[in-house]
Scaffold this motif. Structure first.
Motif, PDB file in Angstrom:
ATOM      1  N   ARG A   1       0.845  -1.186   0.000  1.00  0.00           N
ATOM      2  CA  ARG A   1       0.000   0.000   0.000  1.00  0.00           C
ATOM      3  C   ARG A   1       0.885   1.242   0.000  1.00  0.00           C
ATOM      4  O   ARG A   1       2.039   1.205   0.415  1.00  0.00           O
ATOM      5  CB  ARG A   1      -0.919   0.025   1.237  1.00  0.00           C
ATOM      6  CG  ARG A   1      -1.910  -1.118   1.291  1.00  0.00           C
ATOM      7  CD  ARG A   1      -2.921  -1.068   0.162  1.00  0.00           C
ATOM      8  NE  ARG A   1      -3.939  -2.108   0.270  1.00  0.00           N
ATOM      9  CZ  ARG A   1      -3.832  -3.323  -0.285  1.00  0.00           C
ATOM     10  NH1 ARG A   1      -2.752  -3.653  -0.983  1.00  0.00           N
ATOM     11  NH2 ARG A   1      -4.814  -4.197  -0.152  1.00  0.00           N
ATOM     12  N   ALA A   2       0.313   2.347  -0.457  1.00  0.00           N
ATOM     13  CA  ALA A   2       1.073   3.592  -0.557  1.00  0.00           C
ATOM     14  C   ALA A   2       1.449   4.108   0.828  1.00  0.00           C
ATOM     15  O   ALA A   2       0.698   3.950   1.798  1.00  0.00           O
ATOM     16  CB  ALA A   2       0.253   4.643  -1.312  1.00  0.00           C
ATOM     17  N   ASP A   3       2.601   4.732   0.903  1.00  0.00           N
ATOM     18  CA  ASP A   3       3.115   5.320   2.138  1.00  0.00           C
ATOM     19  C   ASP A   3       2.546   6.729   2.272  1.00  0.00           C
ATOM     20  O   ASP A   3       3.260   7.724   2.106  1.00  0.00           O
ATOM     21  CB  ASP A   3       4.648   5.323   2.071  1.00  0.00           C
ATOM     22  CG  ASP A   3       5.316   5.834   3.340  1.00  0.00           C
ATOM     23  OD1 ASP A   3       4.626   5.954   4.374  1.00  0.00           O
ATOM     24  OD2 ASP A   3       6.526   6.122   3.283  1.00  0.00           O
ATOM     25  N   ILE A   4       1.264   6.827   2.616  1.00  0.00           N
ATOM     26  CA  ILE A   4       0.559   8.103   2.506  1.00  0.00           C
ATOM     27  C   ILE A   4       1.077   9.168   3.476  1.00  0.00           C
ATOM     28  O   ILE A   4       1.011  10.359   3.181  1.00  0.00           O
ATOM     29  CB  ILE A   4      -0.960   7.920   2.713  1.00  0.00           C
ATOM     30  CG1 ILE A   4      -1.262   7.321   4.080  1.00  0.00           C
ATOM     31  CG2 ILE A   4      -1.554   7.104   1.609  1.00  0.00           C
ATOM     32  CD1 ILE A   4      -2.716   7.432   4.463  1.00  0.00           C
ATOM     33  N   TYR A   5       1.575   8.767   4.638  1.00  0.00           N
ATOM     34  CA  TYR A   5       2.112   9.719   5.607  1.00  0.00           C
ATOM     35  C   TYR A   5       3.627   9.873   5.493  1.00  0.00           C
ATOM     36  O   TYR A   5       4.210  10.690   6.218  1.00  0.00           O
ATOM     37  CB  TYR A   5       1.778   9.277   7.029  1.00  0.00           C
ATOM     38  CG  TYR A   5       0.324   9.368   7.445  1.00  0.00           C
ATOM     39  CD1 TYR A   5      -0.582  10.185   6.772  1.00  0.00           C
ATOM     40  CD2 TYR A   5      -0.132   8.644   8.545  1.00  0.00           C
ATOM     41  CE1 TYR A   5      -1.904  10.258   7.177  1.00  0.00           C
ATOM     42  CE2 TYR A   5      -1.460   8.720   8.956  1.00  0.00           C
ATOM     43  CZ  TYR A   5      -2.337   9.527   8.272  1.00  0.00           C
ATOM     44  OH  TYR A   5      -3.663   9.608   8.678  1.00  0.00           O
ATOM     45  N   GLY A   6       4.271   9.086   4.649  1.00  0.00           N
ATOM     46  CA  GLY A   6       5.720   9.169   4.512  1.00  0.00           C
ATOM     47  C   GLY A   6       6.493   8.537   5.651  1.00  0.00           C
ATOM     48  O   GLY A   6       7.709   8.730   5.770  1.00  0.00           O
ATOM     49  N   ARG A   7       5.816   7.754   6.495  1.00  0.00           N
ATOM     50  CA  ARG A   7       6.506   7.171   7.652  1.00  0.00           C
ATOM     51  C   ARG A   7       7.480   6.062   7.249  1.00  0.00           C
ATOM     52  O   ARG A   7       8.562   5.938   7.827  1.00  0.00           O
ATOM     53  CB  ARG A   7       5.476   6.615   8.642  1.00  0.00           C
ATOM     54  CG  ARG A   7       4.620   7.678   9.285  1.00  0.00           C
ATOM     55  CD  ARG A   7       3.584   7.096  10.231  1.00  0.00           C
ATOM     56  NE  ARG A   7       2.647   8.114  10.680  1.00  0.00           N
ATOM     57  CZ  ARG A   7       1.573   7.877  11.431  1.00  0.00           C
ATOM     58  NH1 ARG A   7       1.304   6.629  11.798  1.00  0.00           N
ATOM     59  NH2 ARG A   7       0.772   8.851  11.799  1.00  0.00           N
ATOM     60  N   ASN A   8       7.077   5.262   6.265  1.00  0.00           N
ATOM     61  CA  ASN A   8       7.950   4.155   5.880  1.00  0.00           C
ATOM     62  C   ASN A   8       9.256   4.651   5.290  1.00  0.00           C
ATOM     63  O   ASN A   8      10.306   4.037   5.485  1.00  0.00           O
ATOM     64  CB  ASN A   8       7.241   3.241   4.882  1.00  0.00           C
ATOM     65  CG  ASN A   8       6.498   2.116   5.574  1.00  0.00           C
ATOM     66  OD1 ASN A   8       6.094   2.256   6.717  1.00  0.00           O
ATOM     67  ND2 ASN A   8       6.332   1.012   4.893  1.00  0.00           N
ATOM     68  N   ALA A   9       9.207   5.735   4.543  1.00  0.00           N
ATOM     69  CA  ALA A   9      10.427   6.272   3.958  1.00  0.00           C
ATOM     70  C   ALA A   9      11.422   6.627   5.055  1.00  0.00           C
ATOM     71  O   ALA A   9      12.629   6.349   4.942  1.00  0.00           O
ATOM     72  CB  ALA A   9      10.103   7.500   3.105  1.00  0.00           C
ATOM     73  N   ILE A  10      10.925   7.222   6.143  1.00  0.00           N
ATOM     74  CA  ILE A  10      11.799   7.615   7.250  1.00  0.00           C
ATOM     75  C   ILE A  10      12.343   6.378   7.973  1.00  0.00           C
ATOM     76  O   ILE A  10      13.542   6.271   8.250  1.00  0.00           O
ATOM     77  CB  ILE A  10      11.032   8.521   8.231  1.00  0.00           C
ATOM     78  CG1 ILE A  10      10.607   9.814   7.524  1.00  0.00           C
ATOM     79  CG2 ILE A  10      11.877   8.839   9.457  1.00  0.00           C
ATOM     80  CD1 ILE A  10       9.644  10.669   8.330  1.00  0.00           C
ATOM     81  N   LEU A  11      11.459   5.428   8.279  1.00  0.00           N
ATOM     82  CA  LEU A  11      11.888   4.229   9.002  1.00  0.00           C
ATOM     83  C   LEU A  11      12.814   3.365   8.158  1.00  0.00           C
ATOM     84  O   LEU A  11      13.756   2.750   8.685  1.00  0.00           O
ATOM     85  CB  LEU A  11      10.664   3.432   9.445  1.00  0.00           C
ATOM     86  CG  LEU A  11       9.796   4.092  10.521  1.00  0.00           C
ATOM     87  CD1 LEU A  11       8.525   3.288  10.729  1.00  0.00           C
ATOM     88  CD2 LEU A  11      10.554   4.234  11.833  1.00  0.00           C
ATOM     89  N   SER A  12      12.567   3.295   6.856  1.00  0.00           N
ATOM     90  CA  SER A  12      13.438   2.503   5.987  1.00  0.00           C
ATOM     91  C   SER A  12      14.850   3.068   5.967  1.00  0.00           C
ATOM     92  O   SER A  12      15.829   2.325   5.960  1.00  0.00           O
ATOM     93  CB  SER A  12      12.864   2.447   4.570  1.00  0.00           C
ATOM     94  OG  SER A  12      11.686   1.670   4.533  1.00  0.00           O
ATOM     95  N   ARG A  13      14.954   4.400   5.967  1.00  0.00           N
ATOM     96  CA  ARG A  13      16.289   5.006   6.037  1.00  0.00           C
ATOM     97  C   ARG A  13      16.971   4.647   7.350  1.00  0.00           C
ATOM     98  O   ARG A  13      18.181   4.378   7.388  1.00  0.00           O
ATOM     99  CB  ARG A  13      16.188   6.526   5.877  1.00  0.00           C
ATOM    100  CG  ARG A  13      15.948   6.981   4.447  1.00  0.00           C
ATOM    101  CD  ARG A  13      16.244   8.461   4.269  1.00  0.00           C
ATOM    102  NE  ARG A  13      15.344   9.298   5.044  1.00  0.00           N
ATOM    103  CZ  ARG A  13      14.164   9.746   4.605  1.00  0.00           C
ATOM    104  NH1 ARG A  13      13.746   9.405   3.390  1.00  0.00           N
ATOM    105  NH2 ARG A  13      13.413  10.513   5.361  1.00  0.00           N
ATOM    106  N   ALA A  14      16.208   4.632   8.432  1.00  0.00           N
ATOM    107  CA  ALA A  14      16.793   4.286   9.732  1.00  0.00           C
ATOM    108  C   ALA A  14      17.287   2.846   9.735  1.00  0.00           C
ATOM    109  O   ALA A  14      18.342   2.535  10.295  1.00  0.00           O
ATOM    110  CB  ALA A  14      15.759   4.498  10.839  1.00  0.00           C
TER     111      ALA A  14
END
Length: 532
Positions: A506-519
């Motif tokens: 599903r789409a990362d609508i809040y952008g949280r996964n992008a941040i956690l994936s970088r971590a």
């Protein structure tokens, strides 16, 4: 200071650090000197860690890893560390080669003590990571309030010593079928990456049935590699390719119309590495919920999927579409327990919403359908000199009484929490027809609130519909308690694997996964081999 005296001082410090029920008297010099070099080494190495000091102190600072009878224990730890990558954990952080070297060098009492405490520290780090997660999500994203199930270090060490070590290590990760399926998908993606990935990306803005040419072949080949299409040599967007596109769209939260529009092409063109990162993060999110308890009923709200589900004994028994918080008023992630529902609810406007959306208009002399409330009683706005107040010192609460246009609809479902988030009906049911349903101020709106209420009440009454509708007909605000509280999880899962083995994204609508994936990547978790 002579080395031996320094070490004895550290032993005394270690003993002083240990939490005890009674006051300890520091050992006399003669008693301190009676400690073996091995025990001195263990006490010194553990001195900075209160839990380890307490654990070893209660065993008279005897080793637990570097004794001959601990061979299985050592083997279980080494094997678990070797396989830590299977769980998407930061393998390098555990220092497995350093531990092996320490075990090999443990040929004298002092080295044995150092190796023993090193092994305990590494065991505790791995055990906490694989059981409850290695990220601290709340420190990374303010809207995550998930209490991770990290276990007491002393209890972990004690239970491990009293168990079969291999079985204990195997039971630390989540045992849910969903986690196992994610791990299996992780292996499949790694194999795909090693064998060329999904192939060339689709070089087209959109494609539809009847189209032909190289872009259709690219679409066909990627869907074949992803498992949506049997082997085919056609270069035409035929009925089989259309069916594969429909299945792909359904698995990726895209309107399943069989036309490969911009959203579908973008999703098809995601790389194996993208999917691998999603799966690894999903495994970490599973660990955040790994409380080790067996719940016969759960309420599960996946924000990215815009769905609320009831899960009984591992099976979905109820599902409804949901509206979640808008991007500028995001719904937080947390867990709690549903305690009751309120039929014919009134809406007490949260202060943050009142200050933003209602109080400025009231102070300007505008009309409002909301009641001004003071000490639980209505106040006549005409009797108030509004010029005395500002948005910040406005002294009244705002309430919307029960009724057909109430913002909460006809029922709300309560799991009291500090975020003032709950599930409820809504008069704006037209929003349920939209693909992306992020419109609320943070609470979860339900497409089928009455059916949800019937489903919950069916466990405590023979006539859930009659009970609910009878109260609803009175128009009176009425609380109905649940006889058994139900765990509620508000999660943000952008990837999971269904029982048929198909990956859902599903789409990362809040952008949280992008941040956690970088971590996760910064922690050293990267795909062994990556290919598009």
């Amino acid at each position: 200071m002579p080395l031996r005296i320094a070490r004895l001082s550290l032993v005394a410090a270690a003993l002083a650090l240990a939490p005890v029920a009674v006051t300890l008297v520091a050992p006399a010099p003669a008693e301190a000197q009676a400690f073996s070099t091995l025990r001195q080494s263990i006490a010194e190495a553990a001195a900075a860690d209160e839990a380890l000091v307490a654990f070893y102190r209660d065993r008279d600072f005897e080793p637990v890893w570097t004794v001959s009878e601990a061979a299985d224990r050592r083997a279980a730890l080494i094997r678990a560390l070797e396989e830590a990558g299977n769980h998407g954990l930061p393998v390098a952080s555990y220092g497995i080669e350093g531990l092996r070297a320490a075990f090999r060098a443990a040929t004298n009492p002092w080295a044995r003590g150092q190796a023993d405490v090193m092994a305990s520290r590494i065991f505790l780090q791995y055990a906490q990571d694989v059981h409850g997660g290695f990220l601290d999500p709340s420190a990374i994203i303010p809207d995550i309030f998930q209490d991770q199930p990290h276990r007491d270090p002393y209890a972990l060490m004690t239970e491990f010593l009293d168990s079969n070590p291999h079985r204990f290590m195997a039971d630390l990760p989540p045992q849910s079928p969903g986690y196992v399926r994610l791990m299996r998908m992780k292996f499949e993606l790694e194999e795909l990456a090693a064998n060329g990935g999904y192939g060339p990306t689709v070089q087209a803005g959109s494609l539809r049935p009847g189209d032909t040419g190289p872009a259709v072949v690219q679409l066909r080949n990627r869907l074949m590699r992803m498992g949506y299409l049997e082997r085919s040599a056609t270069a035409e967007y035929d009925s089989r390719l259309q069916a594969a596109v429909v299945a792909f769209q359904a698995s990726n939260g895209i309107s399943a119309d069989g036309i490969a529009g911009a959203d579908t092409i973008a999703a098809v063109n995601r790389s194996v590495e993208d999917h691998w990162n999603e799966v690894v993060l999903a495994m970490e999110r599973h660990r955040w919920l790994n409380d080790g308890q067996v719940h016969d009923r759960l309420i599960f709200v996946n924000l990215t999927d815009f769905r609320t589900r009831v899960i009984d004994d591992g099976e979905v028994t109820f599902e409804t579409r949901s509206v979640i918080g808008a991007r500028d008023r995001q719904t937080p992630e947390f867990s709690d327990e549903m305690e009751h529902m309120v039929i014919n609810p009134s809406w007490w406007v949260p202060r943050s919403i009142a200050m933003r959306s209602y109080i400025p208009n009231i102070l300007a002399g505008g009309g409002t359908y909301l009641q001004l409330m003071a000490n639980g009683r209505p106040v006549n706005p005409a009797s108030v000199d509004m010029s005395r107040y500002t948005v910040s010192n406005f002294p009244f609460d705002l309430r919307q009484p029960p009724g057909p246009r109430n913002a909460l609809g006809t029922v709300k479902f309560m799991f009291p929490n500090r975020h003032a988030i709950y599930l409820h009906d809504t008069p704006e049911q037209h929003l349920m027809d939209r693909e992306v349903r992020a419109y609320s101020s943070g609470c979860i709106r339900l497409a089928d609130p009455h059916e949800f209420a019937y489903h919950l009440l069916a466990r405590q009454t023979d006539d859930p519909v009659g009970l609910f509708q009878g109260i609803l007909a009175t128009g009176n605000e009425t609380q109905v308690d649940l006889e058994t509280y139900i765990p509620v999880h508000l999660v943000y899962w952008t990837a999971w694997v269904e029982s048929d083995g198909r990956l859902q994204t599903r789409a990362d609508i809040y952008g949280r996964n992008a941040i956690l994936s970088r971590a996760i990547q910064q922690a050293g978790v990267v795909m062994p081999e990556a290919s598009s």
